[in-house]
Write a protein that holds these residues in place. Sequence first.
Motif, PDB file in Angstrom:
ATOM      1  N   ASN A  13       1.261  -0.925   0.473  1.00  0.00           N
ATOM      2  CA  ASN A  13       0.156  -0.337   0.187  1.00  0.00           C
ATOM      3  C   ASN A  13       0.897   1.177  -0.287  1.00  0.00           C
ATOM      4  O   ASN A  13       0.311   1.992  -0.143  1.00  0.00           O
TER       5      ASN A  13
ATOM      6  N   PHE B 253      -5.911  -6.260 -11.757  1.00  0.00           N
ATOM      7  CA  PHE B 253      -6.029  -8.090 -11.505  1.00  0.00           C
ATOM      8  C   PHE B 253      -7.119  -9.346 -12.092  1.00  0.00           C
ATOM      9  O   PHE B 253      -7.782  -8.348 -13.305  1.00  0.00           O
TER      10      PHE B 253
ATOM     11  N   GLU C 188      -6.735  -7.494  -2.264  1.00  0.00           N
ATOM     12  CA  GLU C 188      -4.728  -7.042  -2.830  1.00  0.00           C
ATOM     13  C   GLU C 188      -5.285  -6.170  -3.361  1.00  0.00           C
ATOM     14  O   GLU C 188      -4.403  -4.783  -3.675  1.00  0.00           O
ATOM     15  N   ALA C 189      -6.305  -5.510  -4.244  1.00  0.00           N
ATOM     16  CA  ALA C 189      -7.060  -4.466  -5.268  1.00  0.00           C
ATOM     17  C   ALA C 189      -7.051  -3.315  -4.014  1.00  0.00           C
ATOM     18  O   ALA C 189      -6.080  -1.992  -4.326  1.00  0.00           O
ATOM     19  N   ALA C 190      -7.399  -3.432  -2.705  1.00  0.00           N
ATOM     20  CA  ALA C 190      -7.314  -2.475  -2.034  1.00  0.00           C
ATOM     21  C   ALA C 190      -5.765  -1.907  -0.909  1.00  0.00           C
ATOM     22  O   ALA C 190      -5.281  -0.777  -0.789  1.00  0.00           O
ATOM     23  N   SER C 191      -4.975  -2.675  -1.080  1.00  0.00           N
ATOM     24  CA  SER C 191      -3.484  -2.671  -0.722  1.00  0.00           C
ATOM     25  C   SER C 191      -2.886  -1.751  -2.216  1.00  0.00           C
ATOM     26  O   SER C 191      -2.494  -0.352  -1.296  1.00  0.00           O
ATOM     27  N   MET C 192      -3.674  -2.406  -2.819  1.00  0.00           N
ATOM     28  CA  MET C 192      -2.630  -1.219  -4.121  1.00  0.00           C
ATOM     29  C   MET C 192      -3.074   0.178  -4.532  1.00  0.00           C
ATOM     30  O   MET C 192      -2.483   1.342  -4.580  1.00  0.00           O
ATOM     31  N   ASP C 193      -4.221   0.462  -3.596  1.00  0.00           N
ATOM     32  CA  ASP C 193      -4.835   1.962  -3.743  1.00  0.00           C
ATOM     33  C   ASP C 193      -4.741   2.452  -1.863  1.00  0.00           C
ATOM     34  O   ASP C 193      -5.019   3.450  -2.319  1.00  0.00           O
ATOM     35  N   GLY C 194      -3.544   1.598  -1.894  1.00  0.00           N
ATOM     36  CA  GLY C 194      -2.914   2.182  -0.799  1.00  0.00           C
ATOM     37  C   GLY C 194      -3.513   2.277   1.167  1.00  0.00           C
ATOM     38  O   GLY C 194      -3.166   2.361   1.882  1.00  0.00           O
ATOM     39  N   ALA C 195      -4.630   1.637  -0.040  1.00  0.00           N
ATOM     40  CA  ALA C 195      -5.310   1.049   1.621  1.00  0.00           C
ATOM     41  C   ALA C 195      -4.088   0.263   3.012  1.00  0.00           C
ATOM     42  O   ALA C 195      -3.891  -0.568   2.333  1.00  0.00           O
ATOM     43  N   GLY C 196      -4.412   0.566   4.271  1.00  0.00           N
ATOM     44  CA  GLY C 196      -3.549   0.531   4.885  1.00  0.00           C
ATOM     45  C   GLY C 196      -4.472  -1.431   5.530  1.00  0.00           C
ATOM     46  O   GLY C 196      -5.673  -1.201   5.300  1.00  0.00           O
TER      47      GLY C 196
END
Lengths: 384, 348
Positions: free
Chosen positions: A93, A101, B234-242
Amino acid sequence: MTDLAAAEKLLDNTTASGTLRLRGLTKEFGNGADKVVAVDAIDLDIEPGEFVTLLGPSGCGKTTTLRMIAGFEDPSGGQVTLDDVNMIDTPPNKRPMAMVFQSYALFPHLKVRDNVAYGLKIRRTPSAKLREEVDLALESMNLSALANRAPNQLSGGQQQRVALARAMVMKPRVLLFDEPLSNLDAKLRERMRIEIRTLQRHLGITSVYVTHDQAEAMSMSDRIVVMNGGRVEQAASPDIIYRQPASVFVADFIGRANFLDVEKETSTQQGRARVKVLGHSVDVPAHPDAPAAEDVVLLLRPESIRLKAVDTRAGGGLGGHEGRVLFSVFYGDHVEYEVETEHGTITAVVADPNVDAIHREGDDVEVSFNAERAWLLPRTRQPG
Amino acid sequence: MFKRSGIRNDTTAGWLFVSPVLVILGLFLFIPVIMAAWVSVSDWSGRGSPFSAGVNFIGAKNFSDLLVGQGLTQQDFGTAMRNNVYYVLLVVPLQTALSLWLAVMVNQAALKGKGFFRTAFYFPSVTSSVAITVLWLFLFSATGVVNKVLSYFSLNGPNWFQDPRGVLHIILQSFGVQPATGGARILGISGWEWFAGPSVAMSAFIIMAIFTTSGTFMLLFLAALQQLDGEVSEAASMDGAGAWSKFWFVTLPMVRPTLFTVITLGLIGTWQVFDQIYTGTQGGPSKTTLTPAYLSYQAAFQDQQWGQGSAIAFILFAIIVVMTIIQRSVSRERDVKPIKAAKKEVGS
């Protein structure tokens, strides 16, 4: 179609495309006897704005490599650097990357607009700016009309556009793609290839694209990295990969290939060799390792083989350079032949065939090929 | 030869096939409910048939005794209601939160000994509630383990199951608030008594309920979490979510259907507390662990006032239905309603 002007405006002067370097990147799973090396000390330099495809059969380590770049897998060894900053200890993040994906991975409970806005909200973007950028991202992927739909109200292609918009709105320095088109039907897949490629080339975002589909790799990439068993077999432009593959594996994996057992006569000059094939002594382009190799094979792509009818009344049966058609299949735009020769069965493809001139099963034909399109390479990969 | 002779025959066959289950449901569910409904408006004393000549219809007297009777019956019912309200208010949110948290914990790929923890957390749920209650009586006795542990921190633990003081009262009085007298009485209970909070004894039951049921609900949440697409996270992680914003804005919304189930089951279960009370305190001390379900049992089986017992059961039923409806409408509000998924991409 994508709206390039909107995309350009969205990324206007804000994105510095990154230089991505992999150094000795390794991933091992399991311990002791069960240990599997999924990725084996890969080195790769990806230049700003370059579109690089990791291509290989399943289990070759391409997805693991991508996941290490994204930060979802911890490497067992080696480095991932982005603009000379080591990313290994940076969680996903916090990496300035975005990813598209295979399953689209949209947030099912959020509308299209909120899906795209999610990352900006996490970044605490001021609401006016957020609205403007989300609008541009939606516009650039031609999604404005669908902004208030839920993901389950969209088709696969539309969902993939939302995923792209969501990735772009983050203005990543590196854009990662994990087989993004494999869930789409063939026709849509072809269109999306062109759209993604056009967008990427126009915006110049460094991109790493994972696929097992060679057509995708050939049509989109600046450079293809063919992987096998956790190692890089060859990293080169699509035409080099196709015309001058580094190994039998690459030649076999990309496109269709005939491998002829030939006798090496002499090495004429650098990068060429003289071989005895189909009854002739022919000078062909050769892999640098081929002259020194003990065992060589000649790669002939089906489309570089030419067939000519033989007048059987002149007698003779199967001569040195003759073959017999085992069967032929008419596909409309091309005819495919299986021809029995002294080198075994080879496949030939003749494009735009003249219907009257199609050879029939059992016909004897004269087999020749374009020597400049042939490629001599060592049978086994040289160690090191 | 057989010949299909139209819909009429199919219908007959259909009824024939479902008749066994209809008979069973009718015999063991529908008829007893009707009987209970009759009993709740009668003066049946438990002797003979409730439909015999000596049993009289007394209208809504059983209900009015409980709800507006101004007598001991109303006061007991009010006390039981108060006790149970606090029980529900504490147990449902806490067990839901705890079970979700446990599920997230044991769902982590990185966790070692996942199987052990899953089993350990689920174990109390498969143990008999009687056994757990007995265990609890030991743990929370005046000289029990809990007080022993508290003593290590120089804390003087209460005599848990004998302590009728309300927890809120204890807190309020520690701030110097004096007990108020008089004022309006609701269900025969004064305002001050309503704000007693759960008694210390009831608190021990509350902890027990959270301890025993969290495992079951953890399992429900775990199943839901495992259904989730890993790529979405994982998409949320890529968007910067902790971790926190990912849980709050991605995971939680996606397990909402399960959240609804857990809260509903929690509401139903907590309004029906009986076995712990029966095994443990039987309503004491000072009726502070009395619950409507236990009161219903007492009225019917001990005091032979079957009408009143049934009436309590029906009131409980109404409460649970109302709660579920409220909860359902609240949780449904923010759902994105799928209209019709576009199956095919329209050329764009």
